[in-house]
Write an enzyme that holds these catalytic residues in place. Structure first.
Site, mmCIF file in Angstrom:
data_model
loop_
_atom_site.group_PDB
_atom_site.id
_atom_site.type_symbol
_atom_site.label_atom_id
_atom_site.label_comp_id
_atom_site.label_asym_id
_atom_site.label_seq_id
_atom_site.Cartn_x
_atom_site.Cartn_y
_atom_site.Cartn_z
ATOM 1 N N PHE A 148 26.733 16.462 76.676
ATOM 2 C CA PHE A 148 27.966 16.325 75.900
ATOM 3 C C PHE A 148 29.119 17.144 76.476
ATOM 4 O O PHE A 148 30.282 16.857 76.197
ATOM 5 C CB PHE A 148 27.721 16.749 74.438
ATOM 6 C CG PHE A 148 27.718 18.249 74.241
ATOM 7 C CD1 PHE A 148 28.914 18.944 74.078
ATOM 8 C CD2 PHE A 148 26.538 18.985 74.243
ATOM 9 C CE1 PHE A 148 28.926 20.334 73.923
ATOM 10 C CE2 PHE A 148 26.540 20.363 74.093
ATOM 11 C CZ PHE A 148 27.735 21.040 73.929
ATOM 12 N N GLU A 175 25.437 10.966 73.280
ATOM 13 C CA GLU A 175 25.774 10.232 72.056
ATOM 14 C C GLU A 175 26.800 10.982 71.208
ATOM 15 O O GLU A 175 27.317 10.458 70.240
ATOM 16 C CB GLU A 175 24.505 9.945 71.237
ATOM 17 C CG GLU A 175 23.727 11.162 70.736
ATOM 18 C CD GLU A 175 22.759 11.765 71.771
ATOM 19 O OE1 GLU A 175 23.064 11.739 72.981
ATOM 20 O OE2 GLU A 175 21.710 12.286 71.344
ATOM 21 N N ARG A 176 27.118 12.249 71.609
ATOM 22 C CA ARG A 176 28.035 13.029 70.771
ATOM 23 C C ARG A 176 29.503 12.785 71.104
ATOM 24 O O ARG A 176 30.367 12.953 70.252
ATOM 25 C CB ARG A 176 27.716 14.516 70.925
ATOM 26 C CG ARG A 176 26.324 14.824 70.430
ATOM 27 C CD ARG A 176 26.033 16.282 70.595
ATOM 28 N NE ARG A 176 24.609 16.522 70.539
ATOM 29 C CZ ARG A 176 24.011 17.559 71.098
ATOM 30 N NH1 ARG A 176 24.722 18.452 71.735
ATOM 31 N NH2 ARG A 176 22.725 17.718 70.997
ATOM 32 N N SER A 225 20.016 20.067 79.108
ATOM 33 C CA SER A 225 19.318 21.331 78.862
ATOM 34 C C SER A 225 18.002 21.378 79.652
ATOM 35 O O SER A 225 17.426 20.333 79.972
ATOM 36 C CB SER A 225 19.047 21.487 77.372
ATOM 37 O OG SER A 225 18.287 20.388 76.928
ATOM 38 N N CYS A 280 27.966 24.852 81.688
ATOM 39 C CA CYS A 280 26.761 25.309 82.396
ATOM 40 C C CYS A 280 27.103 26.380 83.414
ATOM 41 O O CYS A 280 26.226 27.081 83.892
ATOM 42 C CB CYS A 280 26.087 24.138 83.086
ATOM 43 S SG CYS A 280 27.091 23.466 84.405
ATOM 44 N N GLU A 382 19.734 30.660 76.710
ATOM 45 C CA GLU A 382 21.072 30.097 76.916
ATOM 46 C C GLU A 382 21.657 29.843 75.518
ATOM 47 O O GLU A 382 21.198 28.951 74.796
ATOM 48 C CB GLU A 382 20.986 28.771 77.690
ATOM 49 C CG GLU A 382 22.359 28.163 77.940
ATOM 50 C CD GLU A 382 22.318 26.772 78.589
ATOM 51 O OE1 GLU A 382 21.481 25.943 78.184
ATOM 52 O OE2 GLU A 382 23.131 26.521 79.484
#
Ligand code: NAD
Length: 498
Positions: A148, A175-176, A225, A280, A382
């Protein structure tokens, strides 16, 4: 309620056995849903991409590159629209959304060099009257699955390179925030890409599982992730596919005693809290060498945090927008809850941050944790939010050992004026992307992007020269055209150049 569909065979398709709500994280409201592809929809996209492959494979690289030239112009012409879509569904501030789009466009620019990138390698007279060369042939239908946090840039890390290499592509975006990738797909069509060469299926695990198990998919690029990256990598490999799966991070910045503390503090603010820490390559740990360095940097960060402007990304005066979902906001807050009980010092507390007029938005202020130690969850995990840890060490070597021992190895940097220390650091640190006085060392498009350790599963990094290797299969041809004078009869020893 509007419905965000798929893009298959050059058309927006709104078949939706299931849908999911898409939120505006700055308000917490939803007036859109996204179609969730079932296996049948994904299989249709694969069929279409497979049918489009033979003609696209045989299209000259120069013609494929020309599509990219037009695509770049269309991305630039529609930048305001794309940036607004990103901010509406992701929440990041408009300038930051523009930055991500520009970094994505840089990959399109690199992909325009396809004729040069794909010309192969040639050995004239590899043997007597024998020529040998290697070609880079496309794989077929390849898939990309994206997170996302960069809804435009991360897909653009993948498909411009896959397409100019002659593959057809299926993208499964997050999907977000699905609007930008779907809109950009239509620009590719407008740029002249034949229908079926690029397809988008929206959805979740069901769509991903279908892509991973279908034998017609030759390769998978994944970014997300670490737990999902690892599982995608294993599943894809078990199905005989080529896979690169980029995962999570916990990026450390070393601040040496000789660094310019104001420059370092300014750089750390952007790197830690930009995009609400949902990058990231975000810096989430400051490793201060020496107690004085630590005291100075903590004070400087504290005063800068007091001036940080948090609010909807649509307001140009804001530095940081909301988190992506309420669940993620609560997860990040749970780490702030744990900070003191784990033995660290909560210097700045971003909880209970409310933006007037946007009380339903998923906002958190910036948090700063001092005296953090390995073993604490705030150090090991994280967090992926606006929370920065400070670890105090006595030497560069001690700081480097911390970084090397951490499970992630995506990015890192050092702030120093000492060239010898910087060289020792870049030479020895076990991390894939390293900055020297550069807090976010995101490689340019002509280099490749990828971490080490549990930040990347696979052998090749994403975009840049590695992408040509990843999205092609090498074929080496050894050829001679015997004339009557060259005829040698049967030979039973292994061929060698005598
Ligand atoms: P995520 O892993 O939840 O989702 C990534 C993609 O995988 C999405 O398309 C999602 O629909 C799909 N997915 C989610 N769960 C799945 C499952 N169980 N099986 C199959 N597919 C599944 O990641 P996210 O929350 O969207 O993104 C944030 C993460 O991505 C962070 O960990 C961040 O560090 C990482 N990230 C890494 C890089 C990098 O280059 N290394 C770049 C950007 C983001």
């Amino acid at each position: 309620m509007s419905l965000i569909g798929h893009f298959i065979a050059g058309e927006v398709v709104t078949d939706a056995p299931r849908t999911l709500p898409v939120y505006n994280p700055a308000t917490g409201e939803s007036n859109k849903t996204v179609a969730v592809a079932d296996s049948a929809t994904v299989e249709r996209a694969i069929e279409v991409a497979q049918a489009a492959f033979p003609a696209w494979r045989n299209t000259p690289p120069m013609k494929r590159a020309r599509v990219m030239y037009r695509f770049k112009e269309l991305l630039e012409a529609n930048a305001d629209k794309i940036v607004a879509m990103i901010t509406d569904e992701h929440g990041k501030v408009l300038d930051d959304a523009r930055g991500e789009l520009m970094r994505g466009i840089e990959v399109v620019e690199y992909a325009c060099g396809a004729p040069e990138l794909l010309k192969g390698e040639h050995s004239k007279n590899a043997g007597p009257a024998i020529d040998a060369w290697s070609e880079f042939q496309p794989l077929g239908v390849v898939a990309g699955i994206t997170p996302f946090n960069f809804p435009a840039m991360v897909p653009l890390w993948m498909y411009p390179m896959a397409l100019v290499c002659g593959n057809t592509f299926i993208l499964k975006p997050s999907e977000r925030d699905p609007s930008a990738p779907l809109f950009i797909a239509q620009l590719l069509k407008e740029a002249g890409l034949p229908d079926g060469v690029f397809n988008v299926v929206n959805g979740d695990k069901e769509a991903v599982d279908t892509l991973l198990s279908d034998p017609r998919i030759e390769a998978v690029s994944f970014v997300g992730s670490t737990p999902v990256a690892e599982s995608v990598y294993r599943t894809a490999c078990n199905h005989g596919k080529r896979c690169q799966a980029l995962g999570g991070a916990k990026n450390h910045a070393i601040v040496m005693p000789d660094a310019d503390a104001d420059d370092a503090a300014d750089a750390l603010m952007g790197a830690a809290y930009g995009s609400a820490g949902e990058r990231c390559m975000a810096i989430s740990v400051v490793v201060a060498v020496g107690e004085d360095t630590a005291d100075t940097i903590v004070e400087k960060l504290k005063s800068r945090i007091a001036g940080l402007k948090v609010g909807p990304g649509t307001d140009a005066s804001h530095d940081m927008g909301p988190l992506i979902t309420q669940a993620h906001q609560q997860r990040v807050a749970s780490y702030i809850d744990r900070c003191e009980s784990e033995g660290a010092e909560l210097v700045c507390d971003g909880r209970q941050y409310s933006v007037p007029g946007h009380e339903g938005g998923y906002f958190l202020g910036a948090s700063l944790f001092d005296r953090v130690k390995p073993g604490m969850s705030i150090y090991e995990d994280e967090i992926f939010g606006p929370a920065l840890c400070v670890v105090r060490v006595d030497s560069l070597q001690e700081g480097m050992k911390l970084i090397d021992d951490h499970e992630y190895g995506n990015g890192t940097c050092i702030f120093t004026r000492d060239g010898e220390a910087a060289r020792f650091f870049t030479d020895n640190i076990k991390v894939g992307m390293v900055g020297v006085n550069v807090p976010l060392p995101v490689p340019v498009a002509s280099q490749s992007f990828g971490g080490w350790k549990r930040s990347l599963f696979g052998d090749l990094s994403i975009y840049g020269p590695d992408a040509v290797r990843f999205y092609t299969r090498r074929k080496t041809i050894t050829q001679r055209w015997p004339s009557s004078g060259l005829r040698e009869g049967a030979a039973f020893s292994f061929p060698s150049s005598k």
